[in-house]
Design an enzyme around this catalytic site. Structure first.
Site, mmCIF file in Angstrom:
data_model
loop_
_atom_site.group_PDB
_atom_site.id
_atom_site.type_symbol
_atom_site.label_atom_id
_atom_site.label_comp_id
_atom_site.label_asym_id
_atom_site.label_seq_id
_atom_site.Cartn_x
_atom_site.Cartn_y
_atom_site.Cartn_z
ATOM 1 N N CYS A 67 10.197 10.476 3.443
ATOM 2 C CA CYS A 67 9.351 9.414 3.904
ATOM 3 C C CYS A 67 9.620 8.235 3.456
ATOM 4 O O CYS A 67 9.726 7.900 2.247
ATOM 5 C CB CYS A 67 7.915 9.832 3.414
ATOM 6 S SG CYS A 67 6.440 8.529 4.121
ATOM 7 N N CYS B 128 -6.065 2.483 3.042
ATOM 8 C CA CYS B 128 -4.767 2.569 2.701
ATOM 9 C C CYS B 128 -4.574 1.519 1.451
ATOM 10 O O CYS B 128 -4.732 0.402 1.759
ATOM 11 C CB CYS B 128 -4.137 2.106 4.004
ATOM 12 S SG CYS B 128 -2.271 2.089 3.669
ATOM 13 N N GLU C 10 8.644 2.274 -2.156
ATOM 14 C CA GLU C 10 8.704 3.843 -2.538
ATOM 15 C C GLU C 10 9.112 4.836 -1.284
ATOM 16 O O GLU C 10 8.815 4.198 -0.169
ATOM 17 C CB GLU C 10 7.357 4.258 -2.973
ATOM 18 C CG GLU C 10 6.944 3.521 -4.432
ATOM 19 C CD GLU C 10 5.600 3.630 -4.815
ATOM 20 O OE1 GLU C 10 5.211 3.564 -5.863
ATOM 21 O OE2 GLU C 10 4.669 3.836 -3.877
ATOM 22 N N CYS D 165 -0.180 10.359 1.714
ATOM 23 C CA CYS D 165 -0.199 9.518 2.610
ATOM 24 C C CYS D 165 -1.177 8.413 2.100
ATOM 25 O O CYS D 165 -2.129 8.672 1.724
ATOM 26 C CB CYS D 165 -0.852 9.924 3.786
ATOM 27 S SG CYS D 165 0.341 11.223 4.682
ATOM 28 N N CYS E 102 -5.552 -2.010 6.975
ATOM 29 C CA CYS E 102 -6.659 -0.513 7.155
ATOM 30 C C CYS E 102 -7.264 -0.579 5.753
ATOM 31 O O CYS E 102 -6.804 -0.477 4.562
ATOM 32 C CB CYS E 102 -5.706 0.356 7.501
ATOM 33 S SG CYS E 102 -4.820 -0.030 8.850
ATOM 34 N N CYS F 112 1.774 -4.332 3.491
ATOM 35 C CA CYS F 112 1.505 -4.235 4.894
ATOM 36 C C CYS F 112 0.248 -5.419 5.191
ATOM 37 O O CYS F 112 -0.662 -5.467 4.425
ATOM 38 C CB CYS F 112 1.105 -2.953 5.373
ATOM 39 S SG CYS F 112 0.679 -2.776 7.089
HETATM 40 N N1 SAH Z 1 1.744 1.668 9.253
HETATM 41 C C1 SAH Z 1 2.222 3.017 9.756
HETATM 42 C C2 SAH Z 1 2.679 4.110 8.761
HETATM 43 C C3 SAH Z 1 2.263 4.098 7.536
HETATM 44 S S1 SAH Z 1 0.771 4.918 7.169
HETATM 45 C C4 SAH Z 1 0.541 3.678 10.329
HETATM 46 O O1 SAH Z 1 -0.183 3.093 10.010
HETATM 47 O O2 SAH Z 1 0.851 4.655 11.132
HETATM 48 C C5 SAH Z 1 1.079 6.549 7.338
HETATM 49 C C6 SAH Z 1 -0.135 7.215 7.680
HETATM 50 O O3 SAH Z 1 -1.016 7.505 6.530
HETATM 51 C C7 SAH Z 1 -1.077 6.750 8.623
HETATM 52 O O4 SAH Z 1 -1.185 7.685 9.651
HETATM 53 C C8 SAH Z 1 -2.381 6.252 8.040
HETATM 54 O O5 SAH Z 1 -3.267 6.496 8.984
HETATM 55 C C9 SAH Z 1 -2.288 7.438 6.793
HETATM 56 N N2 SAH Z 1 -2.931 6.856 5.835
HETATM 57 C C10 SAH Z 1 -3.105 5.600 5.160
HETATM 58 N N3 SAH Z 1 -3.980 5.649 4.148
HETATM 59 C C11 SAH Z 1 -4.286 7.149 4.132
HETATM 60 C C12 SAH Z 1 -5.084 7.658 3.097
HETATM 61 N N4 SAH Z 1 -5.457 6.974 1.920
HETATM 62 N N5 SAH Z 1 -5.436 8.839 3.128
HETATM 63 C C13 SAH Z 1 -4.630 9.536 3.859
HETATM 64 N N6 SAH Z 1 -3.923 9.165 4.839
HETATM 65 C C14 SAH Z 1 -3.654 7.759 4.800
HETATM 66 FE FE1 SF4 Z 2 -0.538 -0.737 7.273
HETATM 67 FE FE2 SF4 Z 2 -1.497 1.202 5.707
HETATM 68 FE FE3 SF4 Z 2 -2.576 0.611 8.053
HETATM 69 FE FE4 SF4 Z 2 -0.281 1.663 8.084
HETATM 70 S S1 SF4 Z 2 -2.012 2.409 7.395
HETATM 71 S S2 SF4 Z 2 -0.644 -0.135 9.120
HETATM 72 S S3 SF4 Z 2 0.663 0.893 6.375
HETATM 73 S S4 SF4 Z 2 -2.527 -0.784 6.136
#
Ligand code: SAH
Ligand code: SF4
Length: 344
Positions: A103, A117, A90, A333, A114, A110
């Protein structure tokens, strides 16, 4: 056959030398592809027929296919792509006054897992090719009317960009090259969770796009829990690497901080964050957690978010609260992957 979209300028120059062709043709070819948007080598009229024939034998010009477009009530638009192997990724187009940001994704899923996410729940399905990486921009831009064309790119979609290093670096070079996509490096932001080894390698590339780092916690015990990569590269190690980041004049690193209720949103966290980032040329981007089904995290109250921001401002930091965009279409995000899950 190879897709010429995303094929780096350096590799093309090498190939042309092998073919006994002059290297200035590289710029002509890039110009046809990225500025004039041709989809057939026969249209490259200032290039000799013999070179066009070689190009046609060796390459094709292909963009990822847009399978579905979902428009949010705030105008944010999510594009679902179906890739050649039926994987789904996406991209999210976000209109704002004076800018239109895309974006884009770097991986299907991934592996960094985390906990907050949605993409992380998928695990890593596969890396994107450089064609698929830059192709998202090309395909969306072609589908947009002139006045809506993309002005800014954030690499904050699905995946960890530094975990798919070469295709992302090749793609970034094409994005910033005046001969190719010609997006100014100040208009591109790469967001990373902090893969320190790759970050150090990236610092040597002489690519000066904006860097955003997902810090998301102020203590290792918390960060270990919500971002397992912290066990390998703890906060101190990450910040030490960032202190050496080659920043051009008047540029700053962005620290992203997803606020999770009861996990990292207390006043003590704000105090620790201010201390940790002391002396950094930086901006802080606070993101209230965006919800998705099945996740064990909650968003803090608006008041908590504002208190956190106000404390940082009182310590002279530039601290923004990121406006949630496209929540109703799971385009915000951390919400990308729903469609990927739905079709897999
Ligand atoms: N992997 C990279 C880029 C993709 S995630 C990274 O982690 O930076 C992009 C952003 O979305 C990151 O700052 C992450 O902390 C944030 N993010 C991920 N899950 C989220 C959620 N459920 N709510 C708000 N921000 C989130
Ligand atoms: Fe991967 Fe999501 Fe963590 Fe970014 S925030 S590194 S996309 S698992």
């Amino acid at each position: 056959m190879i897709n010429i979209i995303g094929y780096s300028e350096a590799k093309l120059a090498l190939l042309f030398t092998e073919w006994g062709e002059k290297s200035f043709h590289v710029h002509q070819v890039l110009n046809w592809i990225y500025h004039r948007g041709v989809e057939d080598f026969s249209e490259m009229t200032n290039i000799s027929k013999s070179l066009r024939a070689k190009l046609d034998d060796y390459f094709f010009i292909g963009f990822p296919r847009i399978e579905k477009k979902t428009v949010s009530k705030d105008g944010t638009t999510k594009y679902l792509f179906c890739l050649d192997d039926d994987s789904r990724i996406e991209s999210v187009w976000i209109p704002d006054t004076g800018r239109k940001t895309l974006c884009i994704s770097t991986q299907v899923g991934c592996r960094l897992a985390c906990t907050f996410c949605l993409t992380g729940t998928l695990g890593l399905k596969r890396n994107l090719t450089s064609a698929e990486f830059v192709g998202q921009y090309m395909a969306v831009n072609r589908a947009l009317p002139e006045e809506d064309r993309i002005t800014n790119v954030v690499i904050m979609g699905m995946g960890e960009p530094l975990d798919n290093y070469e295709p992302v670096v090749d793609g970034l070079r094409l994005m910033v090259s005046p001969e190719a996509m010609a997006i100014g490096n100040r208009r591109i932001t790469l967001s990373t969770s902090g893969l320190v080894d790759k970050l150090e390698q990236f610092q040597g590339e002489d690519i000066h796009v904006n860097l955003a780092v997902s810090l998301n916690a102020t203590e290792d015990s918390t960060r270990d829990r919500i971002m397992p990569i912290n066990k390998k590269y703890p906060i101190r190690v990450l910040l030490d690497a960032l202190r050496k980041h080659p920043l051009k004049k008047s540029r700053r690193i962005t620290f992203e901080y997803v606020l999770l209720k009861g996990v990292n949103d207390t006043h003590a966290d704000a105090v620790r964050l201010a201390k940790l980032l002391k002396g950094f040329p930086c901006k802080i981007n606070l993101i209230a957690f965006n919800d998705f089904e099945g996740v064990d995290c909650q968003s803090p109250s608006r008041e908590t978010v504002l208190d956190f921001q106000n404390y940082l401002i009182s310590k002279n930091y530039t601290a923004f609260i990121r406006k949630p965009r496209g929540e109703d279409i799971l385009g915000a995000c951390g919400q990308l992957a729903a469609e990927t899950l739905a079709v897999s």
